[in-house]
Design a protein around this motif. Sequence first.
Motif, short mmCIF file in Angstrom:
data_model
loop_
_atom_site.label_atom_id
_atom_site.label_comp_id
_atom_site.label_asym_id
_atom_site.label_seq_id
_atom_site.Cartn_x
_atom_site.Cartn_y
_atom_site.Cartn_z
N ILE A 8 0.85 -1.18 0.00
CA ILE A 8 0.00 0.00 0.00
C ILE A 8 0.89 1.24 0.00
O ILE A 8 1.74 1.40 0.87
CB ILE A 8 -0.94 -0.02 1.22
CG1 ILE A 8 -1.76 -1.32 1.20
CG2 ILE A 8 -1.86 1.19 1.22
CD1 ILE A 8 -2.04 -1.89 2.55
N GLN A 9 0.68 2.11 -0.99
CA GLN A 9 1.49 3.30 -1.15
C GLN A 9 0.65 4.55 -0.92
O GLN A 9 -0.55 4.56 -1.17
CB GLN A 9 2.07 3.35 -2.56
CG GLN A 9 2.94 2.18 -2.89
CD GLN A 9 3.37 2.17 -4.34
OE1 GLN A 9 3.00 3.02 -5.14
NE2 GLN A 9 4.18 1.18 -4.70
N ALA A 38 10.42 -0.05 5.34
CA ALA A 38 11.38 1.05 5.42
C ALA A 38 11.22 2.05 4.27
O ALA A 38 11.61 3.21 4.41
CB ALA A 38 12.80 0.50 5.45
N ASP A 39 10.62 1.62 3.16
CA ASP A 39 10.47 2.52 2.01
C ASP A 39 9.24 3.43 2.11
O ASP A 39 8.93 4.17 1.18
CB ASP A 39 10.43 1.73 0.70
CG ASP A 39 9.23 0.80 0.58
OD1 ASP A 39 8.37 0.78 1.49
OD2 ASP A 39 9.15 0.08 -0.43
N GLY A 84 -5.18 -15.66 13.65
CA GLY A 84 -5.43 -14.26 13.98
C GLY A 84 -4.80 -13.31 12.99
O GLY A 84 -4.21 -13.70 11.99
N PHE A 85 -4.94 -12.01 13.28
CA PHE A 85 -4.39 -10.97 12.44
C PHE A 85 -3.50 -10.09 13.31
O PHE A 85 -3.97 -9.52 14.29
CB PHE A 85 -5.51 -10.13 11.79
CG PHE A 85 -5.02 -9.34 10.62
CD1 PHE A 85 -5.05 -9.87 9.35
CD2 PHE A 85 -4.51 -8.06 10.80
CE1 PHE A 85 -4.58 -9.14 8.26
CE2 PHE A 85 -4.03 -7.32 9.73
CZ PHE A 85 -4.07 -7.87 8.45
N GLN A 86 -2.22 -10.01 12.97
CA GLN A 86 -1.25 -9.32 13.81
C GLN A 86 -0.61 -8.12 13.13
O GLN A 86 -0.52 -8.06 11.91
CB GLN A 86 -0.11 -10.27 14.19
CG GLN A 86 -0.43 -11.17 15.35
CD GLN A 86 -0.84 -12.55 14.86
OE1 GLN A 86 -0.13 -13.14 14.07
NE2 GLN A 86 -1.96 -13.04 15.31
N ARG A 87 -0.15 -7.23 13.97
CA ARG A 87 0.68 -6.11 13.54
C ARG A 87 2.12 -6.55 13.75
O ARG A 87 2.52 -6.90 14.87
CB ARG A 87 0.35 -4.89 14.40
CG ARG A 87 1.16 -3.69 14.05
CD ARG A 87 0.71 -2.53 14.89
NE ARG A 87 1.76 -1.53 14.90
CZ ARG A 87 1.59 -0.31 15.34
NH1 ARG A 87 0.43 0.07 15.85
NH2 ARG A 87 2.58 0.54 15.31
N ARG A 88 2.90 -6.56 12.70
CA ARG A 88 4.30 -7.00 12.77
C ARG A 88 5.24 -5.80 12.80
O ARG A 88 4.87 -4.71 12.37
CB ARG A 88 4.65 -7.86 11.55
CG ARG A 88 4.01 -9.23 11.59
CD ARG A 88 4.56 -10.08 10.49
NE ARG A 88 4.12 -11.46 10.63
CZ ARG A 88 4.38 -12.39 9.76
NH1 ARG A 88 5.08 -12.11 8.68
NH2 ARG A 88 3.94 -13.62 9.95
N PRO A 89 6.48 -6.03 13.27
CA PRO A 89 7.47 -4.94 13.28
C PRO A 89 7.82 -4.51 11.85
O PRO A 89 7.67 -5.26 10.88
CB PRO A 89 8.69 -5.57 13.95
CG PRO A 89 8.20 -6.80 14.61
CD PRO A 89 6.99 -7.24 13.88
N THR A 90 8.34 -3.30 11.74
CA THR A 90 8.77 -2.75 10.45
C THR A 90 9.82 -3.64 9.83
O THR A 90 10.71 -4.14 10.50
CB THR A 90 9.33 -1.32 10.65
OG1 THR A 90 8.29 -0.51 11.19
CG2 THR A 90 9.83 -0.73 9.35
N LEU A 91 9.71 -3.79 8.51
CA LEU A 91 10.69 -4.60 7.76
C LEU A 91 11.67 -3.67 7.09
O LEU A 91 11.33 -2.68 6.53
CB LEU A 91 9.99 -5.43 6.69
CG LEU A 91 10.87 -6.25 5.77
CD1 LEU A 91 11.59 -7.35 6.55
CD2 LEU A 91 10.06 -6.86 4.67
#
Length: 91
Positions: A8-9, A38-39, A84-91
């Motif tokens: 998603i941009q 990161a972008d 479930g649906f998780q929020r993951r750390p930034t890649l």
Amino acid sequence: MKARLLRIQGRVQGVGYRDWLVGEATAAGLTGWVRNRADGTVEALLAGEEAAVGAVLLAARRGPTAARVDRIEERFAELPEEPGFQRRPTL
């Protein structure tokens, strides 16, 4: 069951997009995850019944109030192994 990997941009970081998407996906009964990249984009894996994935994908195109979605790249993906649906750390 179907799964889609999204990139998603737009103005999607720092506006609550990930937390909003967690709420939308959880309410729709989807599994998967969402994370910042990161972008400056947001990446998400949506998996579940076809109608539910389609509804959350449609909602993702507008996002929360403070966001501005310019583009969503979408591709088929493997179903997630975690529940479930998780929020993951930034890649």
